[in-house]
Design a protein around this motif. Structure first.
Motif, PDB file in Angstrom:
ATOM      1  N   VAL A   1       0.913  -1.148  -0.035  1.00  0.00           N
ATOM      2  CA  VAL A   1       0.227  -0.106  -0.050  1.00  0.00           C
ATOM      3  C   VAL A   1       0.896   1.254  -0.026  1.00  0.00           C
ATOM      4  O   VAL A   1       0.646   2.147  -0.924  1.00  0.00           O
ATOM      5  N   PRO A   2       1.862   1.389   0.936  1.00  0.00           N
ATOM      6  CA  PRO A   2       2.609   2.798   0.810  1.00  0.00           C
ATOM      7  C   PRO A   2       3.293   2.890  -0.553  1.00  0.00           C
ATOM      8  O   PRO A   2       3.425   4.025  -1.078  1.00  0.00           O
ATOM      9  N   GLU A   3       3.882   1.765  -1.171  1.00  0.00           N
ATOM     10  CA  GLU A   3       4.482   1.983  -2.565  1.00  0.00           C
ATOM     11  C   GLU A   3       3.302   2.336  -3.511  1.00  0.00           C
ATOM     12  O   GLU A   3       3.856   3.283  -4.553  1.00  0.00           O
ATOM     13  N   ALA A   4       2.413   1.647  -3.517  1.00  0.00           N
ATOM     14  CA  ALA A   4       1.218   2.111  -4.458  1.00  0.00           C
ATOM     15  C   ALA A   4       0.824   3.559  -4.218  1.00  0.00           C
ATOM     16  O   ALA A   4       0.563   4.499  -5.088  1.00  0.00           O
ATOM     17  N   GLU A   5       0.631   4.073  -2.933  1.00  0.00           N
ATOM     18  CA  GLU A   5       0.524   5.441  -2.572  1.00  0.00           C
ATOM     19  C   GLU A   5       1.454   6.281  -3.191  1.00  0.00           C
ATOM     20  O   GLU A   5       1.284   7.609  -3.491  1.00  0.00           O
TER      21      GLU A   5
ATOM     22  N   ILE B   1      -4.421   5.668   0.454  1.00  0.00           N
ATOM     23  CA  ILE B   1      -5.156   4.330   0.199  1.00  0.00           C
ATOM     24  C   ILE B   1      -5.463   3.789   1.580  1.00  0.00           C
ATOM     25  O   ILE B   1      -4.847   3.501   2.353  1.00  0.00           O
ATOM     26  N   THR B   2      -6.946   3.770   2.020  1.00  0.00           N
ATOM     27  CA  THR B   2      -7.298   3.411   3.337  1.00  0.00           C
ATOM     28  C   THR B   2      -8.339   2.376   3.546  1.00  0.00           C
ATOM     29  O   THR B   2      -8.874   1.977   4.441  1.00  0.00           O
ATOM     30  N   THR B   3      -8.989   2.045   2.241  1.00  0.00           N
ATOM     31  CA  THR B   3      -9.989   0.999   2.307  1.00  0.00           C
ATOM     32  C   THR B   3      -9.437  -0.255   1.101  1.00  0.00           C
ATOM     33  O   THR B   3      -8.746  -0.079   0.193  1.00  0.00           O
ATOM     34  N   VAL B   4     -10.425  -1.189   1.247  1.00  0.00           N
ATOM     35  CA  VAL B   4     -10.009  -2.254   0.237  1.00  0.00           C
ATOM     36  C   VAL B   4     -10.550  -1.913  -1.187  1.00  0.00           C
ATOM     37  O   VAL B   4      -9.990  -2.044  -2.206  1.00  0.00           O
ATOM     38  N   SER B   5     -11.747  -0.819  -1.205  1.00  0.00           N
ATOM     39  CA  SER B   5     -12.058  -0.370  -2.344  1.00  0.00           C
ATOM     40  C   SER B   5     -11.144   0.520  -2.845  1.00  0.00           C
ATOM     41  O   SER B   5     -10.961   0.880  -4.118  1.00  0.00           O
ATOM     42  N   HIS B   6     -10.393   1.468  -2.118  1.00  0.00           N
ATOM     43  CA  HIS B   6      -9.502   2.059  -2.471  1.00  0.00           C
ATOM     44  C   HIS B   6      -8.083   1.417  -3.101  1.00  0.00           C
ATOM     45  O   HIS B   6      -7.715   1.762  -4.422  1.00  0.00           O
TER      46      HIS B   6
ATOM     47  N   LEU C   1      -1.574  -5.877  -5.503  1.00  0.00           N
ATOM     48  CA  LEU C   1      -1.584  -4.711  -4.393  1.00  0.00           C
ATOM     49  C   LEU C   1      -1.837  -5.504  -2.893  1.00  0.00           C
ATOM     50  O   LEU C   1      -2.904  -6.019  -2.889  1.00  0.00           O
ATOM     51  N   LYS C   2      -0.887  -5.576  -2.261  1.00  0.00           N
ATOM     52  CA  LYS C   2      -0.784  -5.982  -0.967  1.00  0.00           C
ATOM     53  C   LYS C   2      -1.335  -5.354  -0.064  1.00  0.00           C
ATOM     54  O   LYS C   2      -0.994  -4.177   0.400  1.00  0.00           O
ATOM     55  N   GLY C   3      -1.959  -6.014   0.923  1.00  0.00           N
ATOM     56  CA  GLY C   3      -2.865  -5.103   1.957  1.00  0.00           C
ATOM     57  C   GLY C   3      -2.458  -5.255   3.412  1.00  0.00           C
ATOM     58  O   GLY C   3      -3.149  -4.864   4.201  1.00  0.00           O
TER      59      GLY C   3
ATOM     60  N   LEU D   1      -2.936  -2.271   5.618  1.00  0.00           N
ATOM     61  CA  LEU D   1      -4.332  -1.623   5.601  1.00  0.00           C
ATOM     62  C   LEU D   1      -4.880  -2.189   6.874  1.00  0.00           C
ATOM     63  O   LEU D   1      -5.083  -3.410   6.964  1.00  0.00           O
ATOM     64  N   PRO D   2      -5.386  -1.340   7.588  1.00  0.00           N
ATOM     65  CA  PRO D   2      -6.218  -1.768   8.789  1.00  0.00           C
ATOM     66  C   PRO D   2      -7.683  -2.174   8.393  1.00  0.00           C
ATOM     67  O   PRO D   2      -8.623  -1.288   7.844  1.00  0.00           O
ATOM     68  N   ALA D   3      -7.887  -3.559   8.237  1.00  0.00           N
ATOM     69  CA  ALA D   3      -9.074  -4.090   7.779  1.00  0.00           C
ATOM     70  C   ALA D   3      -9.315  -5.197   8.643  1.00  0.00           C
ATOM     71  O   ALA D   3      -8.343  -5.775   9.167  1.00  0.00           O
ATOM     72  N   PRO D   4     -10.691  -5.700   8.625  1.00  0.00           N
ATOM     73  CA  PRO D   4     -11.107  -7.131   9.474  1.00  0.00           C
ATOM     74  C   PRO D   4     -10.317  -8.115   8.948  1.00  0.00           C
ATOM     75  O   PRO D   4     -10.028  -9.005   9.710  1.00  0.00           O
ATOM     76  N   GLU D   5     -10.051  -8.277   7.598  1.00  0.00           N
ATOM     77  CA  GLU D   5      -9.309  -9.385   7.004  1.00  0.00           C
ATOM     78  C   GLU D   5      -8.007  -8.815   6.174  1.00  0.00           C
ATOM     79  O   GLU D   5      -8.021  -7.820   5.805  1.00  0.00           O
TER      80      GLU D   5
END
Length: 281
Positions: A141-145, A152-157, A175-177, A180-184
């Motif tokens: 995520v930081p690299e994609a940003e 990028i803060t959500t899965v939809s993002h 894109l590796k998550g 990302l703070p997410a339930p999964e």
């Protein structure tokens, strides 16, 4: 499964958990043959990177040429490329000797300890020279940003970002998550033909050094063995998950994973005395 030849162009990790060392272990553990072109030496351990010593670009080119002109490769994988000059020679060597060979790009920008591993000036070369040659890029995520200059803060993002990167560079994007703070835990794969989400449960551990290198190399060797990209990603994620679950717990900081978990322990075969031969006196 075929013993794919994988040429890895990346930096060395003296602590053995990431970089070329992780690549070689992963490729070997998954049944491939690893050759290397080392782009930089690092002095690092589980607590961080203490120093970086770049390899001259012309010698990176020499390493690649030596391997490709003799052993050859079924797939290429890049990791830490450090600066624009190295990216330029890597791209040129691929054009000359490996234009038809699949390329997996792990855009190593910042270490897990926060040390910058890719100079800002190299981003343009990465965008314009290397990524158009790639089959797959595996940003976190930081690299994609950094590529997109947006949060990028959500899965939809993540999904929108992966689609945009795929359109921009033409290659598939995983894109590796993990950041990302997410339930999964969710990774997003976007290819020219579609999109797929890979979901899994979070695993709490501080011993996750080198997981990006490890995942990209696991995908690369699987691609070299002829697996479809979606299957290669699924296999690589399963391999990394088990490597995390069985991490040896080394070091005071962010320790390495267990790259060798696929390897059967045969020590007992050497310690158990063989039965006497009928011809023995």
């Amino acid at each position: 499964m075929a013993q794919a030849r994988v040429l890895v162009i990346a930096g060395s990790d003296s602590g053995g958990g990431a970089g070329i060392q992780a690549d070689i272990k992963t490729i070997t553990a998954l049944g491939g043959y690893a050759a290397t072109a080392i782009t930089a030496l690092t002095a690092q351990n589980t607590e961080g990177v203490q120093g970086i010593h770049p390899v001259p670009p012309e010698f990176v080119a020499s390493q690649m040429e030596a391997v490709l002109q003799d052993i050859g490769a079924d797939v290429l994988k890049t990791g830490m490329l450090h600066d624009a000059a190295v990216i330029e020679v890597v791209s040129e060597q691929i054009r000359r000797y490996a234009a038809d060979i699949p390329l997996v790009v792990d855009p190593v920008m910042v270490s897990q300890s926060g040390s910058r591993l890719l100079r800002q000036s190299a981003l343009t070369a990465l965008r314009e020279r290397l990524l158009p040659q790639a089959l797959l890029m595996t940003p976190n995520v930081p690299e994609a940003e950094t590529f997109l200059d947006r949060r990028i803060t959500t899965v939809s993002h993540m999904q929108a970002a992966a689609r945009r990167l795929q359109r921009e560079f033409g290659c598939s994007i995983l894109l590796k998550g993990g950041h990302l703070p997410a339930p999964e835990l969710v990774d997003v794969l976007v290819t020219p033909d579609g999109e797929q989400l890979f979901e899994g449960e979070w695993l709490t551990t501080k011993h996750n050094h080198g997981t990006g290198c490890t995942l990209a190399s696991a995908i690369a060797v699987s691609v070299g063995q002829g697996l479809p990209l979606e299957v290669a990603v699924a296999r690589a994620r399963a391999y990394v998950r088990k490597a995390l679950e069985t991490a040896p717990g080394l070091g005071r900081g962010c320790g390495p994973v267990n790259h060798g978990h696929t390897v059967k322990d045969t020590l007992s075969d050497f310690l158990t005395p063989s039965p006497p031969s009928p011809n023995d006196d």
